[in-house]
Design a protein around this motif. Structure first.
Motif, PDB file in Angstrom:
ATOM      1  N   ALA A 217      92.450  39.662  13.827  1.00 38.32           N
ATOM      2  CA  ALA A 217      93.463  39.016  12.986  1.00 38.32           C
ATOM      3  C   ALA A 217      93.076  39.112  11.513  1.00 38.32           C
ATOM      4  CB  ALA A 217      93.632  37.557  13.407  1.00 38.32           C
ATOM      5  N   LEU A 218      91.793  38.972  11.222  1.00 44.68           N
ATOM      6  CA  LEU A 218      91.327  39.052   9.844  1.00 44.68           C
ATOM      7  C   LEU A 218      91.513  40.462   9.287  1.00 44.68           C
ATOM      8  CD1 LEU A 218      90.009  37.752   7.399  1.00 44.68           C
ATOM      9  CD2 LEU A 218      87.763  38.145   8.470  1.00 44.68           C
ATOM     10  N   VAL A 219      91.289  41.474  10.116  1.00 43.08           N
ATOM     11  CA  VAL A 219      91.522  42.855   9.687  1.00 43.08           C
ATOM     12  C   VAL A 219      92.947  43.010   9.157  1.00 43.08           C
ATOM     13  CG1 VAL A 219      91.837  45.217  10.525  1.00 43.08           C
ATOM     14  CG2 VAL A 219      89.788  43.950  11.133  1.00 43.08           C
ATOM     15  N   THR A 220      93.910  42.460   9.887  1.00 43.21           N
ATOM     16  CA  THR A 220      95.310  42.542   9.467  1.00 43.21           C
ATOM     17  C   THR A 220      95.534  41.795   8.158  1.00 43.21           C
ATOM     18  OG1 THR A 220      96.011  42.728  11.775  1.00 43.21           O
ATOM     19  CG2 THR A 220      97.685  42.092  10.179  1.00 43.21           C
ATOM     20  N   GLU A 221      94.967  40.598   8.049  1.00 43.80           N
ATOM     21  CA  GLU A 221      95.112  39.807   6.820  1.00 43.80           C
ATOM     22  C   GLU A 221      94.557  40.545   5.602  1.00 43.80           C
ATOM     23  OE1 GLU A 221      93.379  35.944   7.157  1.00 43.80           O
ATOM     24  OE2 GLU A 221      94.253  35.586   9.146  1.00 43.80           O
ATOM     25  N   LEU A 222      93.531  41.352   5.825  1.00 40.97           N
ATOM     26  CA  LEU A 222      92.855  42.043   4.731  1.00 40.97           C
ATOM     27  C   LEU A 222      93.487  43.407   4.416  1.00 40.97           C
ATOM     28  CD1 LEU A 222      89.171  41.250   5.772  1.00 40.97           C
ATOM     29  CD2 LEU A 222      90.436  40.235   3.859  1.00 40.97           C
ATOM     30  N   GLY A 223      94.583  43.745   5.102  1.00 41.53           N
ATOM     31  CA  GLY A 223      95.283  44.989   4.800  1.00 41.53           C
ATOM     32  C   GLY A 223      95.012  46.122   5.763  1.00 41.53           C
ATOM     33  N   GLY A 224      94.233  45.867   6.813  1.00 42.87           N
ATOM     34  CA  GLY A 224      93.987  46.878   7.824  1.00 42.87           C
ATOM     35  C   GLY A 224      95.007  46.778   8.949  1.00 42.87           C
ATOM     36  N   ARG A 225      94.735  47.488  10.062  1.00 46.26           N
ATOM     37  CA  ARG A 225      95.667  47.507  11.187  1.00 46.26           C
ATOM     38  C   ARG A 225      94.907  47.332  12.499  1.00 46.26           C
ATOM     39  NH1 ARG A 225      97.814  52.815  11.817  1.00 46.26           N
ATOM     40  NH2 ARG A 225      96.062  53.556  10.589  1.00 46.26           N
ATOM     41  N   VAL A 226      95.541  46.715  13.460  1.00 43.44           N
ATOM     42  CA  VAL A 226      95.017  46.646  14.825  1.00 43.44           C
ATOM     43  C   VAL A 226      95.680  47.761  15.617  1.00 43.44           C
ATOM     44  CG1 VAL A 226      94.840  45.274  16.922  1.00 43.44           C
ATOM     45  CG2 VAL A 226      94.572  44.172  14.692  1.00 43.44           C
ATOM     46  N   LEU A 227      94.893  48.699  16.105  1.00 41.54           N
ATOM     47  CA  LEU A 227      95.408  49.848  16.846  1.00 41.54           C
ATOM     48  C   LEU A 227      95.437  49.586  18.347  1.00 41.54           C
ATOM     49  CD1 LEU A 227      93.489  52.665  14.941  1.00 41.54           C
ATOM     50  CD2 LEU A 227      95.734  51.695  14.428  1.00 41.54           C
ATOM     51  N   ARG A 228      94.508  48.794  18.817  1.00 43.20           N
ATOM     52  CA  ARG A 228      94.475  48.408  20.230  1.00 43.20           C
ATOM     53  C   ARG A 228      94.087  46.935  20.282  1.00 43.20           C
ATOM     54  NH1 ARG A 228      91.008  52.237  23.734  1.00 43.20           N
ATOM     55  NH2 ARG A 228      92.719  53.624  23.104  1.00 43.20           N
ATOM     56  N   ALA A 229      94.985  46.112  20.788  1.00 42.96           N
ATOM     57  CA  ALA A 229      94.787  44.665  20.775  1.00 42.96           C
ATOM     58  C   ALA A 229      93.535  44.274  21.556  1.00 42.96           C
ATOM     59  CB  ALA A 229      96.016  43.977  21.368  1.00 42.96           C
ATOM     60  N   PRO A 230      92.944  43.139  21.225  1.00 45.60           N
ATOM     61  CA  PRO A 230      91.747  42.688  21.944  1.00 45.60           C
ATOM     62  C   PRO A 230      91.956  42.626  23.450  1.00 45.60           C
ATOM     63  CG  PRO A 230      92.097  41.343  19.986  1.00 45.60           C
ATOM     64  CD  PRO A 230      93.306  42.215  20.130  1.00 45.60           C
ATOM     65  N   GLU A 231      90.964  43.140  24.179  1.00 40.87           N
ATOM     66  CA  GLU A 231      91.009  43.105  25.635  1.00 40.87           C
ATOM     67  C   GLU A 231      89.582  43.069  26.161  1.00 40.87           C
ATOM     68  OE1 GLU A 231      92.913  46.628  27.050  1.00 40.87           O
ATOM     69  OE2 GLU A 231      91.523  47.974  26.049  1.00 40.87           O
TER      70      GLU A 231
END
Length: 257
Positions: A217-231
């Motif tokens: 979630a922090l990656v997204t807040e900082l301008g990055g992207r989640v490519l594969r959700a946590p699992e």
């Protein structure tokens, strides 16, 4: 550093990243992992080393403005003789793109690719032996090669670095664990048609975190992207993410963490 402090040849010993915006990248990884930065060798341009509690964990350099190269984390494999390893890489079907060259008094380096095109580095340590702390959040904890199939590249890495390679079909029907001195040091996964078209074969660095979901979630807040959700996986809870410039890496909370 003494000879005894060097990593066994073939052991992943360092990771580095070449980017266009060095300052912005430092801000991203400082916020994500708590890294602080100090200047490093400048032979290839502006370069900093990332620190956790004063101990080196990774490197980040700045690409020249006219170099439009893919931005990606590079895994470095230890060598006792970078020149000899570079020659072996050529003889076994790989490509040497940069070096061998000296990085000041830190050591000697090579940037190369295996027969399938996956880029990696070779590091012959002098004063700088590599990542100086491990097993804690913000440190690289594992490296994997994602490639088309393991038979050809597995032979390449066994020949160049002396690995013992054993099948690991629990993870993937076409998967190998690479070992040195009986210890697992990396993995190779043959994904055949499952590789991203825009990336091809590549090495993937896993960074440890205390909470994979919160870090993603922090990656997204900082301008990055989640490519594969946590699992959840056999090794722990993982997420595949990219920083703002597109460098892909994996976040992992180890299963025993």
């Amino acid at each position: 550093m003494s000879e005894a402090t060097r990593r066994t040849p073939g052991t992943p010993c360092w990771v580095s990243l070449m980017v266009h915006g060095l300052d912005a990248t430092q801000e991203f990884y400082n916020a994500l992992f708590g890294w602080e930065f100090v200047p490093g060798p400048q032979q290839l341009g502006p370069y900093v080393r990332a620190l956790l509690d004063g101990r080196e964990v990774a490197g980040i350099g700045q690409l020249p403005p006219d170099r439009h190269l893919p931005v990606a984390w590079t895994t470095y494999l230890a060598s006792d003789d970078a020149d000899e390893t570079a020659e072996s890489i050529r003889c076994c079907g790989g490509t040497v793109a940069v070096g061998p060259l000296d990085a000041g008094e830190a050591g000697r380096m090579v940037i190369c690719s295996d027969p399938a095109g996956a880029v990696f580095g070779v590091w012959q340590a002098e004063r700088h032996t590599g990542t100086a702390t491990a097993g804690r959040p913000g440190t690289p904890v594992w490296n994997e090669l994602l490639t088309y199939e393991t038979s050809t590249v597995g032979k390449f890495y066994r020949t160049v670095f002396g690995y013992d390679a054993e099948p690991n079909v629990a993870d993937n029907p076409d998967s190998l664990t690479l070992r040195r001195d009986g210890r697992p040091v990396a993995a190779v996964h043959g994904l055949h048609g499952g590789l991203p078209r825009d990336r091809g074969a590549h090495w993937m660095t896993h960074f440890e975190v205390t909470d994979t979901d919160a870090a993603a979630a922090l990656v997204t807040e900082l301008g990055g992207r989640v490519l594969r959700a946590p699992e959840d996986g056999p090794a722990g809870r993982l997420a595949q993410v990219a920083d703002p410039e597109g460098a892909v890496f994996t976040l992992i909370r180890p299963a025993d963490g």
